[in-house]
Design a protein around this motif. Structure first.
Motif, PDB file in Angstrom:
ATOM      1  N   TYR A   1       7.862  76.813  63.747  1.00  0.00           N
ATOM      2  CA  TYR A   1       7.751  75.368  64.043  1.00  0.00           C
ATOM      3  C   TYR A   1       7.790  74.540  62.768  1.00  0.00           C
ATOM      4  O   TYR A   1       8.424  73.481  62.706  1.00  0.00           O
ATOM      5  CB  TYR A   1       6.428  75.077  64.768  1.00  0.00           C
ATOM      6  CG  TYR A   1       6.431  75.373  66.253  1.00  0.00           C
ATOM      7  CD1 TYR A   1       7.383  74.807  67.092  1.00  0.00           C
ATOM      8  CD2 TYR A   1       5.454  76.192  66.818  1.00  0.00           C
ATOM      9  CE1 TYR A   1       7.377  75.059  68.456  1.00  0.00           C
ATOM     10  CE2 TYR A   1       5.443  76.458  68.189  1.00  0.00           C
ATOM     11  CZ  TYR A   1       6.404  75.884  68.998  1.00  0.00           C
ATOM     12  OH  TYR A   1       6.394  76.133  70.339  1.00  0.00           O
ATOM     13  N   HIS A   2       7.086  75.032  61.748  1.00  0.00           N
ATOM     14  CA  HIS A   2       7.021  74.322  60.470  1.00  0.00           C
ATOM     15  C   HIS A   2       8.442  74.117  59.921  1.00  0.00           C
ATOM     16  O   HIS A   2       8.819  73.009  59.537  1.00  0.00           O
ATOM     17  CB  HIS A   2       6.153  75.145  59.499  1.00  0.00           C
ATOM     18  CG  HIS A   2       5.932  74.522  58.168  1.00  0.00           C
ATOM     19  ND1 HIS A   2       4.679  74.137  57.733  1.00  0.00           N
ATOM     20  CD2 HIS A   2       6.785  74.221  57.153  1.00  0.00           C
ATOM     21  CE1 HIS A   2       4.780  73.625  56.510  1.00  0.00           C
ATOM     22  NE2 HIS A   2       6.053  73.666  56.138  1.00  0.00           N
ATOM     23  N   GLU A   3       9.227  75.195  59.911  1.00  0.00           N
ATOM     24  CA  GLU A   3      10.595  75.075  59.382  1.00  0.00           C
ATOM     25  C   GLU A   3      11.464  74.207  60.294  1.00  0.00           C
ATOM     26  O   GLU A   3      12.280  73.421  59.822  1.00  0.00           O
ATOM     27  CB  GLU A   3      11.221  76.455  59.173  1.00  0.00           C
ATOM     28  CG  GLU A   3      10.478  77.350  58.174  1.00  0.00           C
ATOM     29  CD  GLU A   3      10.165  76.664  56.848  1.00  0.00           C
ATOM     30  OE1 GLU A   3      10.906  75.752  56.434  1.00  0.00           O
ATOM     31  OE2 GLU A   3       9.135  77.039  56.234  1.00  0.00           O
TER      32      GLU A   3
ATOM     33  N   MET B   1      10.501  71.697  62.071  1.00  0.00           N
ATOM     34  CA  MET B   1      10.151  70.287  61.856  1.00  0.00           C
ATOM     35  C   MET B   1      10.682  69.786  60.521  1.00  0.00           C
ATOM     36  O   MET B   1      10.954  68.602  60.353  1.00  0.00           O
ATOM     37  CB  MET B   1       8.637  70.072  61.976  1.00  0.00           C
ATOM     38  CG  MET B   1       8.086  70.277  63.379  1.00  0.00           C
ATOM     39  SD  MET B   1       8.918  69.266  64.661  1.00  0.00           S
ATOM     40  CE  MET B   1       9.857  70.505  65.563  1.00  0.00           C
ATOM     41  N   HIS B   2      10.865  70.700  59.552  1.00  0.00           N
ATOM     42  CA  HIS B   2      11.484  70.297  58.286  1.00  0.00           C
ATOM     43  C   HIS B   2      12.925  69.854  58.486  1.00  0.00           C
ATOM     44  O   HIS B   2      13.442  69.063  57.694  1.00  0.00           O
ATOM     45  CB  HIS B   2      11.451  71.445  57.281  1.00  0.00           C
ATOM     46  CG  HIS B   2      10.210  71.464  56.439  1.00  0.00           C
ATOM     47  ND1 HIS B   2       9.627  70.329  55.957  1.00  0.00           N
ATOM     48  CD2 HIS B   2       9.444  72.491  55.992  1.00  0.00           C
ATOM     49  CE1 HIS B   2       8.548  70.650  55.257  1.00  0.00           C
ATOM     50  NE2 HIS B   2       8.414  71.958  55.262  1.00  0.00           N
ATOM     51  N   LEU B   3      13.564  70.378  59.527  1.00  0.00           N
ATOM     52  CA  LEU B   3      14.941  69.937  59.775  1.00  0.00           C
ATOM     53  C   LEU B   3      14.949  68.491  60.255  1.00  0.00           C
ATOM     54  O   LEU B   3      15.990  67.832  60.238  1.00  0.00           O
ATOM     55  CB  LEU B   3      15.637  70.864  60.776  1.00  0.00           C
ATOM     56  CG  LEU B   3      15.880  72.293  60.268  1.00  0.00           C
ATOM     57  CD1 LEU B   3      16.564  73.140  61.319  1.00  0.00           C
ATOM     58  CD2 LEU B   3      16.712  72.269  58.984  1.00  0.00           C
TER      59      LEU B   3
ATOM     60  N   ASN C   1      10.197  67.068  54.100  1.00  0.00           N
ATOM     61  CA  ASN C   1       9.112  66.803  53.138  1.00  0.00           C
ATOM     62  C   ASN C   1       7.790  67.196  53.780  1.00  0.00           C
ATOM     63  O   ASN C   1       7.784  67.694  54.905  1.00  0.00           O
ATOM     64  CB  ASN C   1       9.085  65.313  52.772  1.00  0.00           C
ATOM     65  CG  ASN C   1       9.070  64.454  54.039  1.00  0.00           C
ATOM     66  OD1 ASN C   1       8.264  64.666  54.942  1.00  0.00           O
ATOM     67  ND2 ASN C   1       9.975  63.482  54.115  1.00  0.00           N
ATOM     68  N   HIS C   2       6.689  66.989  53.090  1.00  0.00           N
ATOM     69  CA  HIS C   2       5.377  67.269  53.669  1.00  0.00           C
ATOM     70  C   HIS C   2       4.599  65.959  53.858  1.00  0.00           C
ATOM     71  O   HIS C   2       3.407  65.890  53.582  1.00  0.00           O
ATOM     72  CB  HIS C   2       4.593  68.248  52.801  1.00  0.00           C
ATOM     73  CG  HIS C   2       5.142  69.647  52.862  1.00  0.00           C
ATOM     74  ND1 HIS C   2       5.664  70.293  51.779  1.00  0.00           N
ATOM     75  CD2 HIS C   2       5.265  70.513  53.894  1.00  0.00           C
ATOM     76  CE1 HIS C   2       6.093  71.494  52.143  1.00  0.00           C
ATOM     77  NE2 HIS C   2       5.859  71.661  53.415  1.00  0.00           N
ATOM     78  N   SER C   3       5.302  64.960  54.331  1.00  0.00           N
ATOM     79  CA  SER C   3       4.680  63.648  54.531  1.00  0.00           C
ATOM     80  C   SER C   3       3.776  63.679  55.763  1.00  0.00           C
ATOM     81  O   SER C   3       3.771  64.644  56.519  1.00  0.00           O
ATOM     82  CB  SER C   3       5.768  62.599  54.738  1.00  0.00           C
ATOM     83  OG  SER C   3       6.496  62.914  55.921  1.00  0.00           O
TER      84      SER C   3
ATOM     85  N   ARG D   1       4.253  61.970  58.340  1.00  0.00           N
ATOM     86  CA  ARG D   1       5.161  62.018  59.495  1.00  0.00           C
ATOM     87  C   ARG D   1       5.514  63.455  59.841  1.00  0.00           C
ATOM     88  O   ARG D   1       5.579  63.822  61.009  1.00  0.00           O
ATOM     89  CB  ARG D   1       6.454  61.232  59.191  1.00  0.00           C
ATOM     90  CG  ARG D   1       6.310  59.769  59.332  1.00  0.00           C
ATOM     91  CD  ARG D   1       7.354  59.153  60.259  1.00  0.00           C
ATOM     92  NE  ARG D   1       8.731  59.542  59.969  1.00  0.00           N
ATOM     93  CZ  ARG D   1       9.587  58.796  59.266  1.00  0.00           C
ATOM     94  NH1 ARG D   1       9.193  57.652  58.741  1.00  0.00           N
ATOM     95  NH2 ARG D   1      10.817  59.196  59.093  1.00  0.00           N
ATOM     96  N   PHE D   2       5.757  64.262  58.778  1.00  0.00           N
ATOM     97  CA  PHE D   2       6.086  65.672  58.999  1.00  0.00           C
ATOM     98  C   PHE D   2       4.932  66.374  59.720  1.00  0.00           C
ATOM     99  O   PHE D   2       5.125  67.042  60.737  1.00  0.00           O
ATOM    100  CB  PHE D   2       6.383  66.364  57.659  1.00  0.00           C
ATOM    101  CG  PHE D   2       6.387  67.866  57.757  1.00  0.00           C
ATOM    102  CD1 PHE D   2       7.484  68.539  58.291  1.00  0.00           C
ATOM    103  CD2 PHE D   2       5.294  68.614  57.346  1.00  0.00           C
ATOM    104  CE1 PHE D   2       7.488  69.925  58.402  1.00  0.00           C
ATOM    105  CE2 PHE D   2       5.291  70.000  57.453  1.00  0.00           C
ATOM    106  CZ  PHE D   2       6.393  70.654  57.991  1.00  0.00           C
ATOM    107  N   TRP D   3       3.709  66.206  59.211  1.00  0.00           N
ATOM    108  CA  TRP D   3       2.558  66.913  59.799  1.00  0.00           C
ATOM    109  C   TRP D   3       2.272  66.429  61.220  1.00  0.00           C
ATOM    110  O   TRP D   3       1.812  67.197  62.062  1.00  0.00           O
ATOM    111  CB  TRP D   3       1.329  66.784  58.902  1.00  0.00           C
ATOM    112  CG  TRP D   3       1.471  67.650  57.676  1.00  0.00           C
ATOM    113  CD1 TRP D   3       1.651  67.219  56.391  1.00  0.00           C
ATOM    114  CD2 TRP D   3       1.508  69.085  57.623  1.00  0.00           C
ATOM    115  NE1 TRP D   3       1.791  68.290  55.540  1.00  0.00           N
ATOM    116  CE2 TRP D   3       1.704  69.441  56.257  1.00  0.00           C
ATOM    117  CE3 TRP D   3       1.393  70.099  58.567  1.00  0.00           C
ATOM    118  CZ2 TRP D   3       1.790  70.777  55.827  1.00  0.00           C
ATOM    119  CZ3 TRP D   3       1.471  71.430  58.142  1.00  0.00           C
ATOM    120  CH2 TRP D   3       1.667  71.755  56.799  1.00  0.00           C
TER     121      TRP D   3
HETATM  122 ZN   LIG Z   1       6.927  73.064  54.419  1.00  0.00          ZN
END
Ligand SMILES: [Zn+2]
Length: 241
Positions: free
Chosen positions: A199-201, A203-205, A209-211, A213-215
């Motif tokens: 899921y982490h990867e 969502m990176h698409l 970044n690790h903003s 918004r990303f989290w």
């Molecule tokens: Zn990451």
């Protein structure tokens, strides 16, 4: 020549006690420029004596750094380590559990089992680790892409390619062109941890970044990501990460 010099010339190691009561090995090095203190993975502390240094100088150096060593030792103590050599009876991490390697069948087709999984091995002599890790990596190459396509469809993220790699320092990565790379060791982790990394990867698409918004996106698709992160922090060292 005093006994100390002779020991150094012979390259012998000398164990001493620090105030903390821990074993130290003193080692002379012709290449070293300075005194150095390191803690090996096996728990041995090594004090390096430089070419122009002395045993006494090294002992003083160790005494000055006793607090550092104590902290390093306690950090190491809470980080579980995987067995280096795998033989029947060794416990290894498999699908999120510490499983004992058990002999499943001997004779012409030697096999071992880990929980409910059975693996062919060449025999029971020597280290089973290279063989078993090769089995794990093969399973990973089938299972991890399949799971990634499943979760990609579920989240509506477009993935171009899923690669399974032997990564030493990361669980997963992705590139802007839509490739997701996953560490084969994820087959050794619990399912919820493997899913979190995928899921982490994914969502990176959407957010490279690790903003915040990303989290927030991760939270949406994988609400228990925090416990997965905790698991990785606690147990990653079992997998050499
Ligand atoms: Zn990451």
């Amino acid at each position: 020549m005093n006994p100390d010099d002779q020991q150094d010339l012979l390259g012998l190691m000398d164990a001493a006690q620090t105030p903390a009561g821990a074993d130290i090995v003193f080692q002379r090095s012709a290449k070293a420029r300075h005194y150095r203190l390191t803690l090996r993975r096996d728990g041995t502390a090594v004090a390096t004596i430089p070419l122009r240094g002395s045993q006494r100088g090294a002992e003083q150096f160790v005494a000055q750094h006793a607090e550092w060593l104590e902290r390093a030792r306690s950090r190491q103590a809470v980080r579980p380590r995987a067995a280096e050599v795998w033989v029947p009876g060794t416990h290894v991490l498999w699908r999120g559990e510490m499983c004992e390697i058990r002999v499943a069948s001997a004779g012409e087709r030697p096999q071992v089992c880990l929980a409910a999984d059975v693996f062919r091995v060449p025999g029971f002599e020597g280290d089973l680790r290279p063989t078993l890790e090769a089995h794990f990596a093969r399973r990973a190459k089938i299972e991890l892409p399949a799971r990634t396509w499943e979760l990609a469809a579920l989240t509506g993220v477009e993935v171009k390619l899923v690669a399974v790699r032997n990564q030493r320092s990361r669980w997963g990565s992705c590139s802007a062109n839509g490739t997701i790379s996953l560490n084969w060791r994820l087959v050794q982790t619990p399912d919820f941890v493997r899913d979190y990394i995928i899921y982490h990867e994914l969502m990176h698409l959407r957010e490279m970044n690790h903003s915040e918004r990303f989290w927030a996106r991760v939270e949406e698709v994988c609400p228990d990501w925090r416990s997965a992160e905790r698991w990785l922090k606690r147990n990653g060292s079992l997998l050499g990460l």
